[in-house]
Design a protein around this motif. Structure first.
Motif, PDB file in Angstrom:
ATOM      1  N   ALA A  32      -5.787   4.599   6.663  1.00  0.00           N
ATOM      2  CA  ALA A  32      -6.748   3.250   7.334  1.00  0.00           C
ATOM      3  C   ALA A  32      -7.893   3.349   6.469  1.00  0.00           C
ATOM      4  N   ALA A  33      -8.563   4.198   5.872  1.00  0.00           N
ATOM      5  CA  ALA A  33      -9.592   3.997   5.210  1.00  0.00           C
ATOM      6  C   ALA A  33      -9.516   3.182   3.761  1.00  0.00           C
ATOM      7  N   LEU A  34      -8.378   3.246   3.346  1.00  0.00           N
ATOM      8  CA  LEU A  34      -8.136   2.601   2.354  1.00  0.00           C
ATOM      9  C   LEU A  34      -7.574   1.089   2.363  1.00  0.00           C
ATOM     10  N   LEU A  35      -7.210   0.690   3.542  1.00  0.00           N
ATOM     11  CA  LEU A  35      -6.877  -0.626   3.963  1.00  0.00           C
ATOM     12  C   LEU A  35      -7.690  -1.726   3.409  1.00  0.00           C
ATOM     13  N   ALA A  36      -8.890  -1.262   3.520  1.00  0.00           N
ATOM     14  CA  ALA A  36      -9.703  -2.566   3.151  1.00  0.00           C
ATOM     15  C   ALA A  36      -9.857  -2.783   1.731  1.00  0.00           C
ATOM     16  N   LYS A  37      -9.833  -1.583   0.992  1.00  0.00           N
ATOM     17  CA  LYS A  37     -10.055  -1.757  -0.454  1.00  0.00           C
ATOM     18  C   LYS A  37      -8.621  -2.308  -1.028  1.00  0.00           C
ATOM     19  N   TYR A  38      -7.459  -1.585  -0.440  1.00  0.00           N
ATOM     20  CA  TYR A  38      -6.215  -1.963  -0.782  1.00  0.00           C
ATOM     21  C   TYR A  38      -5.346  -2.615   0.684  1.00  0.00           C
ATOM     22  N   PRO A  39      -5.410  -3.901   0.816  1.00  0.00           N
ATOM     23  CA  PRO A  39      -4.726  -4.683   2.013  1.00  0.00           C
ATOM     24  C   PRO A  39      -3.731  -4.718   1.786  1.00  0.00           C
ATOM     25  N   PRO A  40      -2.719  -4.746   2.921  1.00  0.00           N
ATOM     26  CA  PRO A  40      -1.354  -5.270   2.954  1.00  0.00           C
ATOM     27  C   PRO A  40      -1.022  -6.445   2.507  1.00  0.00           C
ATOM     28  N   SER A  41       0.211  -6.692   2.065  1.00  0.00           N
ATOM     29  CA  SER A  41       0.447  -8.195   1.639  1.00  0.00           C
ATOM     30  C   SER A  41       0.285  -8.976   2.883  1.00  0.00           C
ATOM     31  N   ALA A  42       0.183 -10.395   2.574  1.00  0.00           N
ATOM     32  CA  ALA A  42       0.278 -11.358   3.601  1.00  0.00           C
ATOM     33  C   ALA A  42       1.525 -12.289   3.601  1.00  0.00           C
ATOM     34  N   LYS A  43       2.190 -11.915   2.517  1.00  0.00           N
ATOM     35  CA  LYS A  43       3.381 -13.105   2.241  1.00  0.00           C
ATOM     36  C   LYS A  43       4.637 -12.324   2.869  1.00  0.00           C
ATOM     37  N   ARG A  44       4.918 -13.453   3.980  1.00  0.00           N
ATOM     38  CA  ARG A  44       6.200 -13.126   4.605  1.00  0.00           C
ATOM     39  C   ARG A  44       7.423 -13.318   4.162  1.00  0.00           C
ATOM     40  N   ILE A  45       8.493 -12.567   4.108  1.00  0.00           N
ATOM     41  CA  ILE A  45       9.686 -12.607   3.572  1.00  0.00           C
ATOM     42  C   ILE A  45      10.901 -12.428   4.630  1.00  0.00           C
ATOM     43  N   ALA A  46      11.543 -13.482   4.897  1.00  0.00           N
ATOM     44  CA  ALA A  46      12.634 -13.315   6.049  1.00  0.00           C
ATOM     45  C   ALA A  46      13.807 -14.037   5.436  1.00  0.00           C
ATOM     46  N   LYS A  47      14.753 -13.488   6.086  1.00  0.00           N
ATOM     47  CA  LYS A  47      16.332 -14.028   5.822  1.00  0.00           C
ATOM     48  C   LYS A  47      16.403 -15.110   6.730  1.00  0.00           C
ATOM     49  N   GLU A  48      16.609 -16.396   6.276  1.00  0.00           N
ATOM     50  CA  GLU A  48      16.960 -17.536   7.146  1.00  0.00           C
ATOM     51  C   GLU A  48      17.913 -17.328   8.265  1.00  0.00           C
ATOM     52  N   LYS A  49      18.694 -16.478   8.218  1.00  0.00           N
ATOM     53  CA  LYS A  49      20.047 -16.363   9.425  1.00  0.00           C
ATOM     54  C   LYS A  49      19.776 -15.108   9.685  1.00  0.00           C
ATOM     55  N   GLY A  50      18.919 -14.066   9.321  1.00  0.00           N
ATOM     56  CA  GLY A  50      18.662 -12.811   9.723  1.00  0.00           C
ATOM     57  C   GLY A  50      19.810 -11.966   8.725  1.00  0.00           C
ATOM     58  N   CYS A  51      19.827 -10.756   9.287  1.00  0.00           N
ATOM     59  CA  CYS A  51      21.047 -10.012   8.566  1.00  0.00           C
ATOM     60  C   CYS A  51      22.275  -9.931   9.573  1.00  0.00           C
ATOM     61  N   ALA A  52      23.416  -9.820   8.763  1.00  0.00           N
ATOM     62  CA  ALA A  52      24.554  -9.605   9.487  1.00  0.00           C
ATOM     63  C   ALA A  52      24.852  -8.619  10.048  1.00  0.00           C
ATOM     64  N   ALA A  53      25.277  -8.277  11.207  1.00  0.00           N
ATOM     65  CA  ALA A  53      25.618  -7.086  12.035  1.00  0.00           C
ATOM     66  C   ALA A  53      26.822  -6.482  11.283  1.00  0.00           C
TER      67      ALA A  53
END
Length: 79
Positions: free
Chosen positions: A58-79
Motif C-alpha cells: 500500500a505504501a508504494l501505490l501512490a508512487k506506482y499506481p495500478p493501471s486504469a486501462k480495462r481489458i475484457a473479452k466482449e463475450k467473456g471466457c467460454a466455460a
C-alpha cells in the motif's frame, strides 16, 4: 513493473491492487474464481499458467499506481 490491471478479462469484475487475482507471463489478468473454475488455471490468450498476482504494498501505490486501462473479452471466457 506489473501493470496491476483493474479488472478480470473474463467477467470484468473489479480487481483492486490487493484482490485475489491471477496473471500469466504476459500479465493477462483474471479473478480467482474465473481462473480456477472457468479457465482451469490456463490463460485463454496464450495457454500459459495462471499464478497469483503479487500484491503491491500500500505504501508504494501512490508512487506506482495500478493501471486504469480495462481489458475484457466482449463475450467473456467460454466455460
Amino acid at each position: 513493473m506489473l501493470d496491476l490491471r483493474p479488472n478480470c478479462e473474463c467477467c470484468d469484475r473489479d480487481l483492486p491492487p490487493d484482490a485475489d487475482a491471477r496473471i500469466c507471463s504476459f500479465e493477462c489478468t483474471f479473478c480467482g474464481p474465473c481462473a480456477e473454475s472457468v479457465l482451469k488455471g490456463a490463460c485463454p490468450n496464450c495457454g500459459g499458467a495462471l499464478v497469483a498476482r503479487p500484491i503491491r504494498p500500500a505504501a508504494l501505490l501512490a508512487k506506482y499506481p495500478p493501471s486504469a486501462k480495462r481489458i475484457a473479452k466482449e463475450k467473456g471466457c467460454a466455460a
